[in-house]
Design a protein around this motif. Structure first.
Motif, PDB file in Angstrom:
ATOM      1  N   ILE A  15      18.964  18.426  37.066  1.00 54.56           N
ATOM      2  CA  ILE A  15      17.548  18.011  37.343  1.00 54.56           C
ATOM      3  C   ILE A  15      17.237  16.864  37.400  1.00 54.56           C
ATOM      4  O   ILE A  15      16.811  15.408  37.596  1.00 54.56           O
ATOM      5  CB  ILE A  15      16.762  19.762  37.473  1.00 54.56           C
ATOM      6  CG1 ILE A  15      17.114  20.213  37.809  1.00 54.56           C
ATOM      7  CG2 ILE A  15      15.041  18.905  37.901  1.00 54.56           C
ATOM      8  CD1 ILE A  15      16.724  22.184  37.746  1.00 54.56           C
ATOM      9  N   ALA A  16      17.027  16.291  35.708  1.00 58.14           N
ATOM     10  CA  ALA A  16      16.922  15.652  35.643  1.00 58.14           C
ATOM     11  C   ALA A  16      16.963  13.875  35.965  1.00 58.14           C
ATOM     12  O   ALA A  16      16.899  12.746  36.078  1.00 58.14           O
ATOM     13  CB  ALA A  16      17.049  14.741  33.584  1.00 58.14           C
ATOM     14  N   VAL A  17      18.502  14.569  35.565  1.00 55.05           N
ATOM     15  CA  VAL A  17      19.099  13.253  36.857  1.00 55.05           C
ATOM     16  C   VAL A  17      18.437  13.021  38.439  1.00 55.05           C
ATOM     17  O   VAL A  17      18.722  11.726  38.423  1.00 55.05           O
ATOM     18  CB  VAL A  17      20.834  13.392  36.575  1.00 55.05           C
ATOM     19  CG1 VAL A  17      21.526  12.764  37.890  1.00 55.05           C
ATOM     20  CG2 VAL A  17      21.221  13.449  35.496  1.00 55.05           C
ATOM     21  N   PHE A  18      18.905  14.070  39.070  1.00 56.93           N
ATOM     22  CA  PHE A  18      18.022  14.137  40.481  1.00 56.93           C
ATOM     23  C   PHE A  18      16.875  12.989  40.533  1.00 56.93           C
ATOM     24  O   PHE A  18      15.744  12.813  41.186  1.00 56.93           O
ATOM     25  CB  PHE A  18      18.064  14.794  41.179  1.00 56.93           C
ATOM     26  CG  PHE A  18      18.666  15.695  41.822  1.00 56.93           C
ATOM     27  CD1 PHE A  18      19.769  14.459  42.877  1.00 56.93           C
ATOM     28  CD2 PHE A  18      19.891  16.716  41.093  1.00 56.93           C
ATOM     29  CE1 PHE A  18      21.161  14.633  42.775  1.00 56.93           C
ATOM     30  CE2 PHE A  18      21.022  16.772  41.904  1.00 56.93           C
ATOM     31  CZ  PHE A  18      22.445  15.903  42.463  1.00 56.93           C
ATOM     32  N   LEU A  19      15.511  14.078  39.450  1.00 56.51           N
ATOM     33  CA  LEU A  19      13.956  14.039  39.420  1.00 56.51           C
ATOM     34  C   LEU A  19      13.793  11.888  38.769  1.00 56.51           C
ATOM     35  O   LEU A  19      13.704  10.717  39.410  1.00 56.51           O
ATOM     36  CB  LEU A  19      13.350  14.292  38.217  1.00 56.51           C
ATOM     37  CG  LEU A  19      13.329  15.688  39.485  1.00 56.51           C
ATOM     38  CD1 LEU A  19      12.624  16.671  37.859  1.00 56.51           C
ATOM     39  CD2 LEU A  19      12.470  15.657  40.763  1.00 56.51           C
ATOM     40  N   LEU A  20      14.800  11.939  38.051  1.00 59.46           N
ATOM     41  CA  LEU A  20      14.656  10.290  37.355  1.00 59.46           C
ATOM     42  C   LEU A  20      15.585   9.638  37.793  1.00 59.46           C
ATOM     43  O   LEU A  20      15.501   7.910  38.161  1.00 59.46           O
ATOM     44  CB  LEU A  20      14.539  10.574  35.851  1.00 59.46           C
ATOM     45  CG  LEU A  20      13.977  11.300  34.825  1.00 59.46           C
ATOM     46  CD1 LEU A  20      14.144  11.390  33.558  1.00 59.46           C
ATOM     47  CD2 LEU A  20      12.498  10.678  35.405  1.00 59.46           C
ATOM     48  N   LEU A  25      17.006   7.227  33.378  1.00 56.39           N
ATOM     49  CA  LEU A  25      17.505   9.030  32.986  1.00 56.39           C
ATOM     50  C   LEU A  25      18.120   7.810  30.848  1.00 56.39           C
ATOM     51  O   LEU A  25      17.122   8.162  30.406  1.00 56.39           O
ATOM     52  CB  LEU A  25      18.823   9.595  32.939  1.00 56.39           C
ATOM     53  CG  LEU A  25      19.346  10.267  32.101  1.00 56.39           C
ATOM     54  CD1 LEU A  25      17.780  11.317  32.275  1.00 56.39           C
ATOM     55  CD2 LEU A  25      20.248  10.520  33.226  1.00 56.39           C
ATOM     56  N   PRO A  26      18.487   6.388  30.884  1.00 57.09           N
ATOM     57  CA  PRO A  26      18.796   6.570  29.601  1.00 57.09           C
ATOM     58  C   PRO A  26      17.532   6.490  27.898  1.00 57.09           C
ATOM     59  O   PRO A  26      17.723   6.419  27.891  1.00 57.09           O
ATOM     60  CB  PRO A  26      19.820   4.985  29.626  1.00 57.09           C
ATOM     61  CG  PRO A  26      19.984   5.931  30.649  1.00 57.09           C
ATOM     62  CD  PRO A  26      19.142   6.199  31.589  1.00 57.09           C
ATOM     63  N   HIS A  27      16.769   5.666  29.194  1.00 63.02           N
ATOM     64  CA  HIS A  27      14.678   5.436  28.612  1.00 63.02           C
ATOM     65  C   HIS A  27      14.571   6.800  28.331  1.00 63.02           C
ATOM     66  O   HIS A  27      14.020   6.995  27.562  1.00 63.02           O
ATOM     67  CB  HIS A  27      14.253   4.461  29.428  1.00 63.02           C
ATOM     68  CG  HIS A  27      12.860   4.515  29.164  1.00 63.02           C
ATOM     69  ND1 HIS A  27      12.636   2.971  28.250  1.00 63.02           N
ATOM     70  CD2 HIS A  27      11.618   4.994  29.875  1.00 63.02           C
ATOM     71  CE1 HIS A  27      11.104   3.397  28.008  1.00 63.02           C
ATOM     72  NE2 HIS A  27      11.438   5.069  28.747  1.00 63.02           N
ATOM     73  N   TYR A  28      14.430   7.764  29.328  1.00 56.54           N
ATOM     74  CA  TYR A  28      14.148   9.171  28.854  1.00 56.54           C
ATOM     75  C   TYR A  28      14.451   9.481  27.948  1.00 56.54           C
ATOM     76  O   TYR A  28      14.024  10.845  27.500  1.00 56.54           O
ATOM     77  CB  TYR A  28      13.325   9.481  30.045  1.00 56.54           C
ATOM     78  CG  TYR A  28      12.764   8.993  30.902  1.00 56.54           C
ATOM     79  CD1 TYR A  28      10.852   9.053  30.360  1.00 56.54           C
ATOM     80  CD2 TYR A  28      12.613   8.121  32.103  1.00 56.54           C
ATOM     81  CE1 TYR A  28       9.580   8.729  31.227  1.00 56.54           C
ATOM     82  CE2 TYR A  28      11.554   7.598  32.833  1.00 56.54           C
ATOM     83  CZ  TYR A  28       9.909   7.634  32.344  1.00 56.54           C
ATOM     84  OH  TYR A  28       9.190   7.407  33.661  1.00 56.54           O
ATOM     85  N   ALA A  29      15.662   9.672  28.134  1.00 55.04           N
ATOM     86  CA  ALA A  29      16.822  10.391  27.473  1.00 55.04           C
ATOM     87  C   ALA A  29      15.852   9.714  25.695  1.00 55.04           C
ATOM     88  O   ALA A  29      16.391  10.780  25.081  1.00 55.04           O
ATOM     89  CB  ALA A  29      18.072  10.463  27.729  1.00 55.04           C
ATOM     90  N   ARG A  34      13.429  10.215  20.465  1.00 52.56           N
ATOM     91  CA  ARG A  34      12.199  10.365  19.416  1.00 52.56           C
ATOM     92  C   ARG A  34      11.560  10.985  19.044  1.00 52.56           C
ATOM     93  O   ARG A  34      10.577  11.097  17.877  1.00 52.56           O
ATOM     94  CB  ARG A  34      11.997   8.359  19.944  1.00 52.56           C
ATOM     95  CG  ARG A  34      12.616   7.324  19.317  1.00 52.56           C
ATOM     96  CD  ARG A  34      11.599   6.015  19.905  1.00 52.56           C
ATOM     97  NE  ARG A  34      11.285   6.257  20.756  1.00 52.56           N
ATOM     98  CZ  ARG A  34      12.006   5.455  22.061  1.00 52.56           C
ATOM     99  NH1 ARG A  34      12.985   5.026  21.865  1.00 52.56           N
ATOM    100  NH2 ARG A  34      11.149   5.477  23.245  1.00 52.56           N
ATOM    101  N   LEU A  35      10.927  11.260  20.165  1.00 50.19           N
ATOM    102  CA  LEU A  35      10.218  12.994  20.250  1.00 50.19           C
ATOM    103  C   LEU A  35      10.420  13.614  19.583  1.00 50.19           C
ATOM    104  O   LEU A  35      10.158  14.166  18.006  1.00 50.19           O
ATOM    105  CB  LEU A  35       9.817  13.140  21.419  1.00 50.19           C
ATOM    106  CG  LEU A  35       8.645  14.529  21.366  1.00 50.19           C
ATOM    107  CD1 LEU A  35       7.335  14.112  20.977  1.00 50.19           C
ATOM    108  CD2 LEU A  35       9.089  15.434  22.749  1.00 50.19           C
TER     109      LEU A  35
END
Length: 117
Positions: A15-20, A25-29, A34-35
């Motif tokens: 779902i993340a691959v389709f939405l982002l 995707l690498p930036h949000y991963a 970090r979080l």
């Protein structure tokens, strides 16, 4: 049922691959990593601070016993009842007047109040 499993992580990843999209995707991963790292550091810091404030008593505490997921009211009541029955319970014999009242109550009908509702 609601715990994390490989299947659920796979579905979330798809779902993340389709939405982002593959570009973001690498930036949000990396942000997620970090979080997670920051949350882990905060938890370790809180544990260290608690250990410093409690002193040597910190290692003596049974933390699993204080876990709210271990709360079972039936077990707590059962343990409390078992602790109370360790002492012998005195046997109280009914007096003659009590047995006479019981025979009288068993022989007649139960009292009934027509005005009570």
């Amino acid at each position: 049922m609601f715990g994390p499993s490989l299947d659920k992580f796979l579905v979330i990843g798809v779902i993340a691959v389709f939405l982002l999209g593959p570009e973001r995707l690498p930036h949000y991963a990396a942000q997620l990593a970090r979080l997670v790292r920051n949350v882990r550091q905060m938890a370790d810091g809180a544990k260290d601070r608690l250990r410093d404030e409690m002193g040597p008593d910190f290692d003596e505490v049974d933390w699993k016993k204080l876990d709210p997921r271990q709360y079972d009211p039936r077990r707590i009541i059962r343990e409390a009842l078992v602790e109370d029955t360790v002492e012998p319970v005195p046997v109280v014999r009914p007096s003659a007047s009590a047995s006479a009242r019981r025979r009288k109550a068993e022989s007649g009908p139960a009292p009934f109040d027509t005005e009570a509702t």
